[in-house]
Design an enzyme around this catalytic site. Structure first.
Site, short mmCIF file in Angstrom:
data_model
loop_
_atom_site.label_atom_id
_atom_site.label_comp_id
_atom_site.label_asym_id
_atom_site.label_seq_id
_atom_site.Cartn_x
_atom_site.Cartn_y
_atom_site.Cartn_z
N GLY A 49 34.71 32.95 5.09
CA GLY A 49 33.80 32.38 4.11
C GLY A 49 33.21 31.03 4.47
N ASN B 168 30.21 30.57 5.65
CA ASN B 168 28.84 30.56 5.12
C ASN B 168 28.85 30.39 3.60
OD1 ASN B 168 26.56 31.00 7.13
ND2 ASN B 168 28.14 32.43 7.86
N MET C 63 31.56 42.87 5.27
CA MET C 63 31.62 43.85 6.35
C MET C 63 31.68 45.29 5.84
SD MET C 63 31.16 41.62 8.53
CE MET C 63 31.40 41.99 10.25
N LEU D 190 26.10 49.07 3.21
CA LEU D 190 25.66 49.38 1.85
C LEU D 190 24.81 50.65 1.82
CD1 LEU D 190 24.74 45.72 0.90
CD2 LEU D 190 26.70 47.04 0.04
N ASN E 274 20.91 38.82 3.67
CA ASN E 274 22.08 38.89 4.57
C ASN E 274 21.90 37.87 5.67
OD1 ASN E 274 24.43 40.07 5.88
ND2 ASN E 274 23.00 40.98 7.35
N HIS F 76 22.93 37.35 9.66
CA HIS F 76 23.40 38.13 10.81
C HIS F 76 23.44 37.23 12.04
CE1 HIS F 76 24.13 41.62 13.31
NE2 HIS F 76 23.23 41.13 14.14
C1 GAR Z 1 29.13 35.18 10.27
O1 GAR Z 1 28.95 34.86 11.63
C2 GAR Z 1 28.07 36.17 9.82
O2 GAR Z 1 26.83 35.97 10.43
C3 GAR Z 1 28.69 37.46 10.28
O3 GAR Z 1 30.05 37.35 9.97
C4 GAR Z 1 30.43 35.97 10.06
C5 GAR Z 1 31.12 35.57 8.77
O4 GAR Z 1 31.65 34.29 8.89
N1 GAR Z 1 28.10 38.60 9.63
C6 GAR Z 1 27.97 39.78 10.21
O5 GAR Z 1 28.34 40.02 11.34
C7 GAR Z 1 27.33 40.82 9.33
N2 GAR Z 1 26.89 41.93 10.13
P1 GAR Z 1 32.07 33.50 7.59
O6 GAR Z 1 33.01 34.41 6.80
O7 GAR Z 1 32.79 32.28 8.14
O8 GAR Z 1 30.84 33.15 6.83
#
Ligand code: GAR
Length: 220
Positions: free
Chosen positions: A14, A16, A92, A95, A109, A111
């Site tokens: 989490g 982000n 993850m 959807l 989202n 990415h």
């Molecule tokens: C982030 O790097 C995000 O971009 C990626 O998962 C990580 C989550 O980090 N998302 C994906 O790969 C989605 N396909 P966080 O939990 O520290 O935010």
């Protein structure tokens, strides 16, 4: 000012979500987090949200026999919280078209690549293997195809000669933490329109010039 109510969906640490929590702590930021939701009870991000007094919800996907049942439960939590924009932040679960349609143009989202390059998983490894000179991240509206949809904000970071996956991932993650609050702010301010399958951002400053990597520093 009516602040846009966010529902932030996570599956893990989490960071982000934390970037969005920090942005929303500024009273002039045009959005607030109405609920943080995870499909995993052990997602570290839930502790971050709870520590800030943000309502948290856990909807375990294993409690539901199919994807749509799980998504209907998620949808109910979001609607009960009065959410106006759903932000996937390391969520993850793929959807279904039903959920994507139910939140059409109110679902974004982040990415960890410069889409449409490297959709899917292991983006940093694949960027290193491909030898690209720039990598980065993308915030986009979600469409039914995985990691597709109108792009709101991208950040590019250089790939350096002695990068490994961890170093490159850390550089991209720092960029993600700047990108996501910016994208949310632009959407919340009503400055993003979708025209012909692309997102048009009004009144945003454009960066100047080209970034080169490697750059021939001797000649500049
Ligand atoms: C982030 O790097 C995000 O971009 C990626 O998962 C990580 C989550 O980090 N998302 C994906 O790969 C989605 N396909 P966080 O939990 O520290 O935010």
């Amino acid at each position: 000012m009516e602040r846009l109510a966010l529902g932030v969906l996570i599956s893990g640490r989490g960071s982000n979500l934390q970037a969005l929590i920090d942005a929303c702590a500024d009273p002039t930021f045009p959005a607030r987090i109405a609920v943080a939701l995870s499909n995993r009870a052990d997602a570290g991000g839930l502790d971050r949200a709870a520590a800030q007094g943000i309502p948290c919800a856990v909807v375990p996907h294993r409690d539901h026999p199919d994807r749509e049942g799980f998504e209907r439960a998620v949808d109910r939590v979001l609607r009960d919280a009065g959410v106006g924009l759903v932000c996937l932040a390391g969520f993850m679960r793929v959807l279904t078209p039903w959920f994507v349609g139910a939140w059409a143009n109110r679902l974004i989202n982040i990415h960890p690549s410069l889409l449409p390059a490297f959709p899917g998983l292991d983006t940093h490894r694949r960027a290193l293997d491909a030898g690209v000179r720039f990598h980065g991240c993308t915030v986009h509206f979600v469409r039914a195809d995985v990691d597709s949809g109108p792009i709101v904000v991208q950040a590019a970071v250089p790939v350096l000669p002695d990068d490994d996956e961890a170093r490159l991932a850390a550089r991209v993650l720092a960029a993600e933490h700047r990108c996501y609050p910016l994208a949310v702010r632009l959407v919340a301010e009503g400055r993003v329109r979708i025209v012909g399958g692309r997102a048009v951002v009004e009144g945003a400053a454009a960066p100047r010039g080209a970034a080169l990597n490697p750059c021939d520093c001797a000649s500049s």
